[in-house]
Design a protein around this motif. Structure first.
Motif, PDB file in Angstrom:
ATOM      1  N   THR A   8       0.644  -1.275   0.046  1.00  0.00           N
ATOM      2  CA  THR A   8       0.024   0.001  -0.104  1.00  0.00           C
ATOM      3  C   THR A   8       0.911   1.335   0.028  1.00  0.00           C
ATOM      4  N   ALA A   9       0.221   2.167  -0.348  1.00  0.00           N
ATOM      5  CA  ALA A   9       0.982   3.635  -0.631  1.00  0.00           C
ATOM      6  C   ALA A   9       0.418   4.272   0.600  1.00  0.00           C
ATOM      7  N   ILE A  16      -3.679   6.761   4.062  1.00  0.00           N
ATOM      8  CA  ILE A  16      -3.618   5.989   3.011  1.00  0.00           C
ATOM      9  C   ILE A  16      -4.871   6.735   2.094  1.00  0.00           C
ATOM     10  N   ALA A  17      -5.424   7.669   2.606  1.00  0.00           N
ATOM     11  CA  ALA A  17      -6.281   8.580   1.795  1.00  0.00           C
ATOM     12  C   ALA A  17      -6.683   9.868   2.466  1.00  0.00           C
ATOM     13  N   ASP A  21     -11.656  10.380   0.991  1.00  0.00           N
ATOM     14  CA  ASP A  21     -11.240   9.046   0.379  1.00  0.00           C
ATOM     15  C   ASP A  21     -10.360   9.415  -0.744  1.00  0.00           C
ATOM     16  N   GLY A  52     -11.030  -4.668   1.317  1.00  0.00           N
ATOM     17  CA  GLY A  52     -12.418  -4.086   2.268  1.00  0.00           C
ATOM     18  C   GLY A  52     -13.449  -3.354   1.491  1.00  0.00           C
ATOM     19  N   ARG A  54     -15.251  -0.514   1.949  1.00  0.00           N
ATOM     20  CA  ARG A  54     -14.885   0.655   1.636  1.00  0.00           C
ATOM     21  C   ARG A  54     -13.830   0.911   0.365  1.00  0.00           C
ATOM     22  N   ALA A  58     -14.761   2.759  -3.317  1.00  0.00           N
ATOM     23  CA  ALA A  58     -13.677   3.886  -3.701  1.00  0.00           C
ATOM     24  C   ALA A  58     -13.318   3.471  -4.958  1.00  0.00           C
ATOM     25  N   VAL A  76     -14.227  -7.820   1.284  1.00  0.00           N
ATOM     26  CA  VAL A  76     -14.444  -8.113   2.560  1.00  0.00           C
ATOM     27  C   VAL A  76     -15.621  -7.470   2.988  1.00  0.00           C
ATOM     28  N   THR A  78     -19.425  -7.122   6.032  1.00  0.00           N
ATOM     29  CA  THR A  78     -20.188  -7.732   6.729  1.00  0.00           C
ATOM     30  C   THR A  78     -21.765  -8.073   6.287  1.00  0.00           C
ATOM     31  N   ASP A  79     -21.938  -7.432   5.313  1.00  0.00           N
ATOM     32  CA  ASP A  79     -23.234  -7.424   4.332  1.00  0.00           C
ATOM     33  C   ASP A  79     -23.294  -8.437   3.506  1.00  0.00           C
ATOM     34  N   ILE A  96     -14.124 -14.435   8.618  1.00  0.00           N
ATOM     35  CA  ILE A  96     -13.115 -13.834   7.582  1.00  0.00           C
ATOM     36  C   ILE A  96     -11.932 -14.648   7.720  1.00  0.00           C
ATOM     37  N   GLY A 115      -5.821  -3.434   1.143  1.00  0.00           N
ATOM     38  CA  GLY A 115      -6.540  -2.429   2.123  1.00  0.00           C
ATOM     39  C   GLY A 115      -7.785  -2.256   2.173  1.00  0.00           C
ATOM     40  N   GLY A 116      -8.545  -1.454   2.760  1.00  0.00           N
ATOM     41  CA  GLY A 116      -7.932  -0.315   3.667  1.00  0.00           C
ATOM     42  C   GLY A 116      -7.615  -0.451   4.912  1.00  0.00           C
ATOM     43  N   LEU A 119      -9.392  -3.097   7.286  1.00  0.00           N
ATOM     44  CA  LEU A 119      -9.305  -4.534   7.118  1.00  0.00           C
ATOM     45  C   LEU A 119      -7.957  -4.752   7.360  1.00  0.00           C
ATOM     46  N   TYR A 122      -7.820  -5.514  11.038  1.00  0.00           N
ATOM     47  CA  TYR A 122      -8.447  -6.871  11.199  1.00  0.00           C
ATOM     48  C   TYR A 122      -7.336  -7.955  11.120  1.00  0.00           C
TER      49      TYR A 122
END
Ligand SMILES: NC(=O)c1ccc[n+]([C@@H]2O[C@H](COP(=O)([O-])OP(=O)(O)OC[C@H]3O[C@@H](n4cnc5c(N)ncnc54)[C@H](OP(=O)(O)O)[C@@H]3O)[C@@H](O)[C@H]2O)c1
Length: 180
Positions: A8-9, A16-17, A21, A52, A54, A58, A76, A78-79, A96, A115-116, A119, A122
């Motif tokens: 990741t950057a 990271i953002a 975002d 993740g 999100r 994005a 990943v 929960t929905d 997970i 990422g993000g 996650l 976790y």
């Protein structure tokens, strides 16, 4: 067993953002040598991507074509009824850690954890990351989405590589100490 690699950057101050975002600051670096900061090397060594929900939202909301067609991507969430809108992608929900271990043991190449931050935390808390490659972007953002939010547990890592690019970006590669 194949490795889970966080690549990741990240800004110098750990973001990271931006808070909204946005990733404009990643494209804002002078890059006369057109280096990809190790991205193609990463793509050559992995066979699937985990991100993740999100991060997925994005990417698909950014207006670009889905960049990972042909590479299996796990989102990943929960929905349980979250609708995937891109090819070669599916959701992971429920247990997970168990799902990641199954993916890992069946994988023919390494796995990219994209990422993000939520996650990543976790994964860290469940010892699911084997290698961390952070591209440190020479920028202080002051605020944003953290790479390591929510106080992940303490773990030890060994620096195994560092590459300095003409862009001012430095790639730091760490392996989890208990794997050495
Ligand atoms: N600079 C970079 O290289 C880079 C890399 C990646 C991402 N990013 C940026 O980072 C931002 C997103 O990061 P983020 O930390 O806000 O979110 P994230 O980690 O991408 O996604 C969080 C979401 O993932 C799901 N999730 C995470 N952990 C879970 C678990 N243990 N079990 C079930 N579901 C879980 C949940 O989805 P549900 O809410 O659907 O349940 C949660 O809301 C975006 O702006 C993205 O562009 C930047």
């Amino acid at each position: 067993m194949k490795k889970v690699i966080l690549y990741t950057a990240c800004s110098i101050d750990g973001y990271i953002a931006r808070p909204d975002d946005s990733l404009d600051w990643l494209d804002d670096i002078s890059n006369p040598d057109k280096t990809d900061h190790g991205y193609s090397d990463l793509l050559n060594r992995i066979s699937c991507i985990i991100m993740g929900r999100r991060t997925y939202s994005a990417v698909i909301g950014s207006g670009i074509d889905w960049p990972y067609a042909g590479t299996k991507t796990y989102v990943v969430t929960t929905d349980k009824s979250y609708e995937i809108k891109t090819p070669d992608a599916e959701i992971i929900t429920g247990n997970i850690s168990e799902a990641i271990m199954k993916i890992k043991s069946a994988s023919v190449k390494d796995i990219w954890l994209a990422g993000g931050g939520q996650l990543v935390t976790y994964f860290l808390n469940n010892d699911l990351i084997d290698i961390i490659i952070i591209s440190v972007i020479p920028r202080i953002l002051g605020d944003g989405i953290a790479l390591f939010p929510g106080k992940p547990k303490e773990t030890k890592w060994k620096l195994i590589d560092n590459i300095s690019y003409s862009t001012g970006v430095v790639n730091l590669t760490y392996v989890r100490m208990d794997l050495i």
